[in-house]
Design an enzyme around this catalytic site. Structure first.
Site, PDB file in Angstrom:
ATOM      1  N   PHE A 143      29.562  39.713  50.698  1.00 17.23           N
ATOM      2  CA  PHE A 143      30.965  39.394  50.922  1.00 17.23           C
ATOM      3  C   PHE A 143      31.779  40.219  49.948  1.00 17.23           C
ATOM      4  O   PHE A 143      31.682  40.041  48.734  1.00 17.23           O
ATOM      5  CB  PHE A 143      31.275  37.915  50.722  1.00 17.23           C
ATOM      6  CG  PHE A 143      32.716  37.595  51.019  1.00 17.23           C
ATOM      7  CD1 PHE A 143      33.120  37.354  52.324  1.00 17.23           C
ATOM      8  CD2 PHE A 143      33.667  37.568  50.016  1.00 17.23           C
ATOM      9  CE1 PHE A 143      34.465  37.082  52.618  1.00 17.23           C
ATOM     10  CE2 PHE A 143      35.013  37.306  50.292  1.00 17.23           C
ATOM     11  CZ  PHE A 143      35.401  37.062  51.599  1.00 17.23           C
ATOM     12  N   ASP A 228      29.653  45.284  42.757  1.00 17.35           N
ATOM     13  CA  ASP A 228      30.817  44.454  43.050  1.00 17.35           C
ATOM     14  C   ASP A 228      30.718  43.202  42.182  1.00 17.35           C
ATOM     15  O   ASP A 228      29.990  42.272  42.492  1.00 17.35           O
ATOM     16  CB  ASP A 228      30.823  44.096  44.543  1.00 17.35           C
ATOM     17  CG  ASP A 228      31.934  43.129  44.913  1.00 17.35           C
ATOM     18  OD1 ASP A 228      32.664  42.663  44.020  1.00 17.35           O
ATOM     19  OD2 ASP A 228      32.069  42.823  46.119  1.00 17.35           O
ATOM     20  N   LYS A 257      39.663  39.026  40.409  1.00 15.65           N
ATOM     21  CA  LYS A 257      39.720  37.585  40.172  1.00 15.65           C
ATOM     22  C   LYS A 257      40.070  37.230  38.733  1.00 15.65           C
ATOM     23  O   LYS A 257      41.231  37.158  38.380  1.00 15.65           O
ATOM     24  CB  LYS A 257      38.434  36.928  40.648  1.00 15.65           C
ATOM     25  CG  LYS A 257      38.249  37.053  42.169  1.00 15.65           C
ATOM     26  CD  LYS A 257      37.275  36.065  42.713  1.00 15.65           C
ATOM     27  CE  LYS A 257      37.004  36.282  44.196  1.00 15.65           C
ATOM     28  NZ  LYS A 257      38.162  36.030  45.071  1.00 15.65           N
TER      29      LYS A 257
END
Length: 408
Positions: A143, A228, A257
């Site tokens: 994801f 990632d 984030k």
């Protein structure tokens, strides 16, 4: 639950917002540290941290002060001009991660798109891959965001359904299988894009040594290894980066984030000089990426990590939480996975679905969210203490105690 009918805030969202989320029926109005309060004043322990975006807790005083102070001075001018904040932020970011250069963006998905563009152009300019034929190896269960390019290489059918055509250029291999990565590499392969732990995929952890083996394979074949770490980075697993646990340094790194301190979106793609040199002015950009407000908050967020105390607390509380979960004896609990304060409980859906488990946790004063229907994620702010960890464990035990010991 009837909150969707009786709560005016819910009714407004349902009326005016696209139905692209299915929130738990709670209306949040305030947050401080590891705690959230709803519009009726009830307190909840945050065991999700907005998918790791609130790693420093809600309304951290140093971050709020940095945000407010900078907002009064200068917020957004675009990168048509220099600012007195961006260079300082990027210096701290590059020095802490040991990556030579960074390209600032906003969301994690934007940073992943930046990584894809950089890898492709690097392949054409530096490797001599024929134009338009660059390929990137990804892992099943990944994801990396919701853009059309990214969902095009997702193995989740719902993320792709109705959004094609997709541009291609990606080869998918099983996560955790280094031999499958090597077998997938061709002369046109330019990069391997991987999450050290698959978050949305269900808090899936690879075998020990997997990242080291992938690093060796990528180096031997002249392929970029891009990690990632939008969810796993900046202390979430007990070290600055999840790849630090195996002592490897990727060629490209994606952060987001927590980089925004839980206050605003901040992300970055970091890479070697050789990779970053493929970008010329006008090749890539963002109106908001690298703005002074984001840079000031990101600089302060990184500063909160420099003494290492949050890493130590993450390891301590992650161990306390994981061990407490493993002591729960119930047939509905299949597995505990993860590292640090990024944990997942795999449930047997014959006893209870993860969504229902989260709804029952909410009634016990704990907020989290399911992923992949059978996994409850447990990823609180890194500032959580032992008392709060034990509160979460007791709530989880209470939910399990309310379940039958034989499935339907």
């Amino acid at each position: 639950m009837n909150a969707r009918i009786s709560n005016p805030h819910v009714e407004l969202e349902e009326r005016y917002c696209a139905h692209n989320y299915a929130p738990l029926p709670v209306v949040l109005s305030r947050g401080e540290g590891v705690w959230l309060w709803d519009d009726h004043g009830r307190r909840y322990l945050d065991m999700m941290s907005a998918y790791s975006a609130v790693s420093f807790g809600h309304a951290h005083p140093r971050l709020v002060a940095a945000l407010a102070g900078q907002a009064r001075r200068l917020a957004v001018t675009s990168r048509a001009f220099y600012s007195d904040r961006l260079g300082l932020f990027l210096q701290r970011l590059c020095e802490m991660t040991a990556m030579p250069r960074a390209l600032p963006m906003n969301s994690g998905a934007e940073a992943v798109e930046t990584a894809i563009k950089a890898a492709r152009k690097w392949g054409y300019r530096r490797r001599g891959v024929p134009d338009g034929q660059a390929r990137i190896v990804v892992c099943r269960g990944n994801f990396a965001g919701r853009t059309t390019t990214i969902v095009g290489f997702s193995s989740e059918a719902q993320y792709r359904d109705g959004f094609g055509p997709f541009d291609g250029g990606f080869d998918s291999v099983p996560f955790g299988d280094a031999e499958a990565l090597e077998a997938a590499i061709t002369p046109h392969t330019v990069a391997f894009l991987v999450e050290p732990i698959q978050g949305e995929g269900g808090i899936v952890t690879p075998p020990d040594g997997y990242l080291r083996r992938c690093r060796e394979i990528c180096s031997r074949h002249g392929v970029l290894m891009i990690c990632d770490e939008v969810q796993t980075g900046l202390g979430r697993t007990g070290k600055l980066l999840a790849c630090d646990h195996e002592g490897i340094r990727p060629d490209g790194l994606v952060l987001g984030k927590a980089l925004g301190g839980g206050l605003l979106p901040v992300s970055a793609f970091l890479a070697s000089n050789e990779v970053m040199e493929v970008f010329a002015p006008g090749d890539h950009g963002s109106t908001f990426g690298g703005n002074a407000l984001s840079a000031a908050v990101g600089y302060e967020a990184l500063g909160l990590l420099q003494d290492g105390e949050l890493f130590a607390n993450t390891r301590e509380q992650g161990h306390r939480l994981a061990e407490g979960l493993r002591r729960i004896q119930h047939p509905a609990l299949r597995e505990i996975r993860g590292r640090g304060l990024m944990l997942g409980m795999e449930l047997d859906p014959r006893f209870i679905r993860a969504r229902t488990f989260c709804e029952r946790l909410m009634t016990c004063g704990v907020l989290s969210k399911e992923t992949h229907e059978t996994v409850v994620r447990l990823a609180p702010p890194l500032v959580i203490g032992s008392e709060e960890t034990d509160f979460a464990l007791q709530a989880i035990r209470d939910v399990f105690q309310g379940l039958p010991h034989h499935h339907a």
